[in-house]
Design a protein around this motif. Structure first.
Motif, PDB file in Angstrom:
ATOM      1  N   ARG A   1      -1.276   7.414   7.322  1.00 27.44           N
ATOM      2  CA  ARG A   1      -2.303   7.685   6.313  1.00 27.44           C
ATOM      3  C   ARG A   1      -1.973   6.803   5.107  1.00 27.44           C
ATOM      4  O   ARG A   1      -0.986   6.998   4.424  1.00 27.44           O
ATOM      5  CB  ARG A   1      -2.333   9.153   5.929  1.00 27.44           C
ATOM      6  CG  ARG A   1      -3.481   9.461   4.984  1.00 27.44           C
ATOM      7  CD  ARG A   1      -3.794  10.930   4.878  1.00 27.44           C
ATOM      8  NE  ARG A   1      -4.306  11.523   6.102  1.00 27.44           N
ATOM      9  CZ  ARG A   1      -5.559  11.404   6.546  1.00 27.44           C
ATOM     10  NH1 ARG A   1      -6.431  10.685   5.868  1.00 27.44           N
ATOM     11  NH2 ARG A   1      -5.941  12.010   7.649  1.00 27.44           N
TER      12      ARG A   1
ATOM     13  N   GLY B   1      -9.236   2.516  -2.305  1.00 28.21           N
ATOM     14  CA  GLY B   1      -8.673   3.530  -3.191  1.00 28.21           C
ATOM     15  C   GLY B   1      -8.622   4.898  -2.532  1.00 28.21           C
ATOM     16  O   GLY B   1      -8.141   5.857  -3.118  1.00 28.21           O
ATOM     17  N   GLU B   2      -9.155   4.986  -1.312  1.00 27.08           N
ATOM     18  CA  GLU B   2      -9.142   6.228  -0.536  1.00 27.08           C
ATOM     19  C   GLU B   2      -8.094   6.107   0.563  1.00 27.08           C
ATOM     20  O   GLU B   2      -7.710   5.008   0.943  1.00 27.08           O
ATOM     21  CB  GLU B   2     -10.517   6.477   0.086  1.00 27.08           C
ATOM     22  CG  GLU B   2     -11.642   6.606  -0.914  1.00 27.08           C
ATOM     23  CD  GLU B   2     -11.539   7.858  -1.768  1.00 27.08           C
ATOM     24  OE1 GLU B   2     -11.093   8.898  -1.249  1.00 27.08           O
ATOM     25  OE2 GLU B   2     -11.911   7.793  -2.954  1.00 27.08           O
ATOM     26  N   ASP B   3      -7.671   7.246   1.105  1.00 29.60           N
ATOM     27  CA  ASP B   3      -6.702   7.184   2.196  1.00 29.60           C
ATOM     28  C   ASP B   3      -7.413   7.239   3.544  1.00 29.60           C
ATOM     29  O   ASP B   3      -8.357   8.002   3.736  1.00 29.60           O
ATOM     30  CB  ASP B   3      -5.664   8.310   2.080  1.00 29.60           C
ATOM     31  CG  ASP B   3      -6.257   9.691   2.101  1.00 29.60           C
ATOM     32  OD1 ASP B   3      -6.109  10.377   3.126  1.00 29.60           O
ATOM     33  OD2 ASP B   3      -6.865  10.097   1.089  1.00 29.60           O
ATOM     34  N   TYR B   4      -6.963   6.367   4.443  1.00 28.04           N
ATOM     35  CA  TYR B   4      -7.506   6.281   5.795  1.00 28.04           C
ATOM     36  C   TYR B   4      -6.361   6.165   6.785  1.00 28.04           C
ATOM     37  O   TYR B   4      -5.236   5.808   6.420  1.00 28.04           O
ATOM     38  CB  TYR B   4      -8.434   5.058   5.935  1.00 28.04           C
ATOM     39  CG  TYR B   4      -9.731   5.242   5.202  1.00 28.04           C
ATOM     40  CD1 TYR B   4     -10.785   5.932   5.783  1.00 28.04           C
ATOM     41  CD2 TYR B   4      -9.896   4.743   3.910  1.00 28.04           C
ATOM     42  CE1 TYR B   4     -11.983   6.119   5.099  1.00 28.04           C
ATOM     43  CE2 TYR B   4     -11.077   4.925   3.220  1.00 28.04           C
ATOM     44  CZ  TYR B   4     -12.110   5.620   3.824  1.00 28.04           C
ATOM     45  OH  TYR B   4     -13.284   5.815   3.144  1.00 28.04           O
TER      46      TYR B   4
ATOM     47  N   VAL C   1      -3.423   4.536   1.621  1.00 30.88           N
ATOM     48  CA  VAL C   1      -4.444   4.302   0.588  1.00 30.88           C
ATOM     49  C   VAL C   1      -4.745   2.805   0.618  1.00 30.88           C
ATOM     50  O   VAL C   1      -3.922   1.989   0.223  1.00 30.88           O
ATOM     51  CB  VAL C   1      -3.961   4.753  -0.803  1.00 30.88           C
ATOM     52  CG1 VAL C   1      -5.026   4.468  -1.852  1.00 30.88           C
ATOM     53  CG2 VAL C   1      -3.577   6.230  -0.798  1.00 30.88           C
ATOM     54  N   ASP C   2      -5.941   2.454   1.130  1.00 31.00           N
ATOM     55  CA  ASP C   2      -6.287   1.045   1.292  1.00 31.00           C
ATOM     56  C   ASP C   2      -7.013   0.493   0.064  1.00 31.00           C
ATOM     57  O   ASP C   2      -7.010   1.108  -1.010  1.00 31.00           O
ATOM     58  CB  ASP C   2      -7.057   0.815   2.595  1.00 31.00           C
ATOM     59  CG  ASP C   2      -8.420   1.491   2.633  1.00 31.00           C
ATOM     60  OD1 ASP C   2      -8.917   1.948   1.579  1.00 31.00           O
ATOM     61  OD2 ASP C   2      -9.003   1.559   3.733  1.00 31.00           O
TER      62      ASP C   2
ATOM     63  N   TYR D   1       0.827  -1.209   0.000  1.00 28.92           N
ATOM     64  CA  TYR D   1       0.000   0.000   0.000  1.00 28.92           C
ATOM     65  C   TYR D   1       0.859   1.255   0.000  1.00 28.92           C
ATOM     66  O   TYR D   1       1.941   1.276   0.597  1.00 28.92           O
ATOM     67  CB  TYR D   1      -0.903   0.032   1.244  1.00 28.92           C
ATOM     68  CG  TYR D   1      -1.903  -1.086   1.257  1.00 28.92           C
ATOM     69  CD1 TYR D   1      -3.114  -0.954   0.599  1.00 28.92           C
ATOM     70  CD2 TYR D   1      -1.628  -2.283   1.896  1.00 28.92           C
ATOM     71  CE1 TYR D   1      -4.038  -1.985   0.582  1.00 28.92           C
ATOM     72  CE2 TYR D   1      -2.539  -3.325   1.895  1.00 28.92           C
ATOM     73  CZ  TYR D   1      -3.743  -3.170   1.235  1.00 28.92           C
ATOM     74  OH  TYR D   1      -4.647  -4.207   1.215  1.00 28.92           O
ATOM     75  N   LYS D   2       0.340   2.292  -0.617  1.00 26.80           N
ATOM     76  CA  LYS D   2       1.001   3.599  -0.624  1.00 26.80           C
ATOM     77  C   LYS D   2       0.706   4.294   0.704  1.00 26.80           C
ATOM     78  O   LYS D   2      -0.447   4.358   1.138  1.00 26.80           O
ATOM     79  CB  LYS D   2       0.474   4.444  -1.783  1.00 26.80           C
ATOM     80  CG  LYS D   2       1.151   5.787  -1.899  1.00 26.80           C
ATOM     81  CD  LYS D   2       0.662   6.528  -3.125  1.00 26.80           C
ATOM     82  CE  LYS D   2       1.399   7.845  -3.278  1.00 26.80           C
ATOM     83  NZ  LYS D   2       0.968   8.559  -4.472  1.00 26.80           N
ATOM     84  N   CYS D   3       1.753   4.798   1.326  1.00 26.47           N
ATOM     85  CA  CYS D   3       1.621   5.549   2.569  1.00 26.47           C
ATOM     86  C   CYS D   3       1.857   7.020   2.252  1.00 26.47           C
ATOM     87  O   CYS D   3       2.895   7.386   1.700  1.00 26.47           O
ATOM     88  CB  CYS D   3       2.635   5.049   3.601  1.00 26.47           C
ATOM     89  SG  CYS D   3       2.615   5.984   5.130  1.00 26.47           S
ATOM     90  N   LEU D   4       0.880   7.836   2.596  1.00 29.23           N
ATOM     91  CA  LEU D   4       0.966   9.269   2.306  1.00 29.23           C
ATOM     92  C   LEU D   4       1.653  10.055   3.412  1.00 29.23           C
ATOM     93  O   LEU D   4       2.007  11.212   3.217  1.00 29.23           O
ATOM     94  CB  LEU D   4      -0.432   9.835   2.057  1.00 29.23           C
ATOM     95  CG  LEU D   4      -1.211   9.162   0.927  1.00 29.23           C
ATOM     96  CD1 LEU D   4      -2.597   9.767   0.818  1.00 29.23           C
ATOM     97  CD2 LEU D   4      -0.459   9.262  -0.388  1.00 29.23           C
TER      98      LEU D   4
END
Length: 82
Positions: A32, A38-41, A34-35, A21-24
């Motif tokens: 934060r 497709g949104e970031d949580y 992106v799960d 997963y991409k970590c923002l």
């Protein structure tokens, strides 16, 4: 930055075991990410899992950090406190 989730998969739009997963970044003491939706949580650094604690969480493995070692340093600080 990229993280691999290792643990029990949960929810259609949650996290899947073994997926990267991409970590923002880091926000309010949480990662934060992106799960699968497709949104970031926000997910726990130590025990990522569903927000309602309905299932056992897992753990993160760093796949790709930034040039400053942001994730490595964050994980080191968090695990030293626990």
């Amino acid at each position: 930055m990229k993280l691999c989730y290792l643990g029990e998969s949960f929810g259609v739009d949650g996290l899947t075991d073994g997926r990267v997963y991409k970590c923002l970044g880091f926000d309010s003491g949480m990662l934060r990410v992106v799960d699968d939706s497709g949104e970031d949580y926000l997910y726990s650094v130590i025990n990522p899992g569903p927000s309602d604690d309905s299932e056992t969480g897992g753990r993160w493995e760093i796949v790709e950090d930034d040039e400053n070692g942001t994730l490595t340093n964050l994980f080191r600080r968090v695990y030293e406190k626990s």
